[in-house]
Design a protein around this motif. Structure first.
Motif, short mmCIF file in Angstrom:
data_model
loop_
_atom_site.label_atom_id
_atom_site.label_comp_id
_atom_site.label_asym_id
_atom_site.label_seq_id
_atom_site.Cartn_x
_atom_site.Cartn_y
_atom_site.Cartn_z
N VAL A 109 0.82 -1.22 0.00
CA VAL A 109 0.00 0.00 0.00
C VAL A 109 0.84 1.26 0.00
O VAL A 109 0.50 2.24 -0.68
CB VAL A 109 -0.94 -0.01 1.23
CG1 VAL A 109 -1.71 1.30 1.35
CG2 VAL A 109 -1.91 -1.19 1.15
N TRP A 110 1.95 1.29 0.75
CA TRP A 110 2.65 2.55 1.00
C TRP A 110 4.05 2.65 0.39
O TRP A 110 4.58 3.75 0.31
CB TRP A 110 2.76 2.80 2.51
CG TRP A 110 1.45 3.14 3.13
CD1 TRP A 110 0.46 3.91 2.59
CD2 TRP A 110 0.98 2.73 4.41
NE1 TRP A 110 -0.60 4.01 3.46
CE2 TRP A 110 -0.31 3.30 4.59
CE3 TRP A 110 1.52 1.96 5.44
CZ2 TRP A 110 -1.05 3.11 5.74
CZ3 TRP A 110 0.78 1.77 6.58
CH2 TRP A 110 -0.49 2.34 6.74
N ASP B 174 -5.07 5.17 -0.18
CA ASP B 174 -5.12 4.81 1.24
C ASP B 174 -4.14 5.72 1.95
O ASP B 174 -2.98 5.36 2.16
CB ASP B 174 -4.78 3.34 1.47
CG ASP B 174 -4.97 2.92 2.93
OD1 ASP B 174 -5.32 3.81 3.74
OD2 ASP B 174 -4.78 1.75 3.26
N GLY C 252 -6.59 2.69 5.78
CA GLY C 252 -7.87 1.98 5.71
C GLY C 252 -7.71 0.52 5.36
O GLY C 252 -8.39 -0.35 5.92
N THR C 253 -6.79 0.21 4.44
CA THR C 253 -6.57 -1.18 4.05
C THR C 253 -5.51 -1.83 4.93
O THR C 253 -5.75 -2.86 5.57
CB THR C 253 -6.11 -1.26 2.58
OG1 THR C 253 -4.96 -0.41 2.39
CG2 THR C 253 -7.21 -0.84 1.64
N ASN D 209 -3.58 10.53 11.32
CA ASN D 209 -4.07 10.98 10.02
C ASN D 209 -3.30 12.18 9.48
O ASN D 209 -2.74 12.13 8.38
CB ASN D 209 -5.55 11.31 10.11
CG ASN D 209 -6.43 10.07 10.10
OD1 ASN D 209 -5.92 8.95 9.93
ND2 ASN D 209 -7.71 10.23 10.29
N THR E 172 -9.82 7.60 7.77
CA THR E 172 -8.37 7.37 7.68
C THR E 172 -7.86 7.21 6.25
O THR E 172 -6.88 7.86 5.88
CB THR E 172 -7.99 6.15 8.55
OG1 THR E 172 -8.18 6.49 9.92
CG2 THR E 172 -6.56 5.73 8.34
N PRO E 173 -8.46 6.39 5.40
CA PRO E 173 -7.92 6.28 4.05
C PRO E 173 -8.31 7.44 3.14
O PRO E 173 -7.66 7.68 2.12
CB PRO E 173 -8.54 4.98 3.53
CG PRO E 173 -9.84 4.88 4.28
CD PRO E 173 -9.56 5.43 5.65
N GLY F 129 -13.40 0.44 7.78
CA GLY F 129 -12.34 0.50 6.78
C GLY F 129 -12.86 0.33 5.37
O GLY F 129 -12.42 1.01 4.43
N THR G 133 -12.62 3.22 2.48
CA THR G 133 -11.82 2.84 1.31
C THR G 133 -12.64 2.86 0.04
O THR G 133 -12.15 3.28 -1.03
CB THR G 133 -11.20 1.45 1.53
OG1 THR G 133 -10.35 1.48 2.69
CG2 THR G 133 -10.38 1.01 0.33
N GLN H 156 -10.28 0.91 -5.83
CA GLN H 156 -10.44 0.83 -4.38
C GLN H 156 -10.97 -0.54 -3.96
O GLN H 156 -10.53 -1.12 -2.97
CB GLN H 156 -11.38 1.93 -3.89
CG GLN H 156 -10.89 3.35 -4.12
CD GLN H 156 -9.57 3.63 -3.46
OE1 GLN H 156 -8.56 3.86 -4.14
NE2 GLN H 156 -9.54 3.59 -2.14
N ALA I 253 -9.16 -3.14 -1.49
CA ALA I 253 -9.82 -3.54 -0.24
C ALA I 253 -10.01 -5.05 -0.16
O ALA I 253 -9.68 -5.68 0.86
CB ALA I 253 -11.17 -2.84 -0.12
#
Length: 434
Positions: A147-148, A161, A165-166, A217, A274-275, A322, A326, A346, A350
């Protein structure tokens, strides 16, 4: 080095760290008194275990250069090798990589702790510690890389995200469900009252979570800028809207506005925004929060109807919340990004995380169960896991706690003479007693 951004990220890391003890208080107040201390410890132990693993190999597997088609990082940074105080993130100005590393460490520590509420009252503490070790290594680190990290496969697909969220909430929510299916239901589930022992503790934990979530966040912007400011505002308004949405649904369905509902609704809003918060406007944040509050309250009711013993509604709040955040950001994203195409991305992100995490978490929980045993012994569960695993209790109740089933002996009272029964006492009688 950008000093302002560095300070902002370090303060945000401290705020996220506060979320884990906040979660401990939130969950600890929700359980019966005989399990309160164990519930606190199930969150606190995550800070210890994950901090060690993060330095040894967690940061490297998550943010090292990809070696598996977007699935996992390499081991170049084992022991944080090659990263010094002056090693900066990219760009002309940046923050120390160590500041980014400690910020992300707090995410990694919080995520497995989220699952603990689903297993309240009934698992061995040693088994829980082993499960955290395996889960964060084989589930969280890879998913966070997807994800990041810039070469993670969901990052390359442009799945939105912003803050977890994920990787955090869907990951932990579905992992908790898998563990519940392996461990089974509490003794006395739906036959005995299992009410929260301290609602003030629940509200305190909620307040600490809400406070820390600004770091979670807004801090994910990694800079003191407009994105962080927007994320902070959207975090606040979505949480308020979700609380109102949960309470409205609860009032319509059950006829009351409960403190547990207010606390759970607030957490649902925090999860859902959050996402999405950095990619929607303020009205979009309000909508996401309101929908999350109602949907998560409905999901908790569905869980009860299905007979799942998710003790503290981790699935109903974190998984459902979540998913709401998302998916909705796919439609509500500003600047022309939102639409059916983004919604498809998305959904792919997810449900990929959901499927992988469920399968891996079930296998890991099963591995723990067949090796050292996940479930506490029946006598420990009935008598209380606080005393069984920690040789302590959350409250010193004196001789009351030593009695069978914690039943108090009635206090002795002075016999009431027949002539006093049903008649007001005279001043002379009171003085005579004195």
């Amino acid at each position: 080095m950008n000093g302002a951004d560095t300070a902002f990220v370090l303060i945000s890391a401290a705020l996220v760290m506060v979320m884990t003890p906040g979660l401990a208080f939130f969950y600890g107040g929700m359980v019966r008194v005989k399990s309160a201390l164990n519930m606190l410890m199930m969150s606190f132990i995550s800070l210890g275990i994950v901090s060690v693993l993060w330095v040894l190999y967690g940061y490297s597997l998550t943010f090292g250069d990809d070696v598996g088609g977007g699935l996992i990082g390499n081991l170049d940074y084992v022991g944080l090798k090659g990263i010094g105080p002056d090693t900066l993130t990219g760009g002309e100005q940046g923050i120390p990589v160590l500041a980014f590393a400690v910020f992300q460490l707090m995410f990694a520590a919080l995520t497995p702790a989220l699952m603990s509420g689903a297993l309240a009252d009934r698992v061995k503490f040693s088994a829980w510690a082993l499960f955290i070790t395996l889960w964060v290594s084989l589930v969280y680190f890879p998913v966070a890389h997807w994800v990041w990290q810039s070469d993670g496969w969901l990052f390359r697909m442009q799945v939105i995200d912003f803050a977890g969220g994920t990787a955090v909430h869907i990951n932990a929510g579905i992992g908790a469900l898998a563990a519940v299916l392996v461990v089974g239901k509490r003794i006395g589930f739906k036959r005995e009252p299992m009410r929260p022992h301290s609602l003030p503790l629940v509200m305190l934990g909620t307040a600490l979570l809400w406070f820390g979530w600004f770091g979670f966040n807004a801090g994910s912007a990694l800079a003191a800028n407009g994105t962080a400011a927007a994320m902070a505002l959207h975090t606040q308004v979505a949480t308020g809207a979700a609380m109102l949405g949960w309470l409205a649904y609860e009032r319509i369905r059950h006829g009351a506005f409960t403190t547990v509902g207010a606390a759970s609704g607030a957490v649902a809003g925090l999860v859902a925004i959050t996402p999405a918060g950095a990619h929607v406007n303020a009205l979009g944040a309000l909508l996401i929060g309101a929908v999350a509050g109602a949907v998560c309250s409905w999901a908790v009711g569905l869980k009860d109807r299905l007979g799942l013993d998710d003790s503290l509604d981790v699935v109903g709040v974190h998984l459902a919340g979540g998913l709401v955040g998302t998916l909705l950001v796919g439609l509500l994203a500003k600047d022309g990004v939102g639409g059916l195409q983004q919604l498809g991305k998305q959904a792919t992100g997810a449900f990929s995380v959901l499927g992988f995490s469920f399968a891996a978490s079930w296998l890991l929980a099963k591995l723990v169960d067949v090796t050292i045993g996940f479930r506490a012994a029946e006598e420990h569960e009935v008598g209380g896991v606080d005393q069984a695993f920690h040789a302590e209790t959350a409250y010193d109740l004196g001789p009351i706690s030593a009695l069978p089933n914690h039943e108090a002996t009635p206090l002795p009272t002075r016999p009431i003479p027949a002539e006093e029964a049903g008649a007001p006492r005279t001043l002379e009688a009171v003085n005579a007693d004195a």
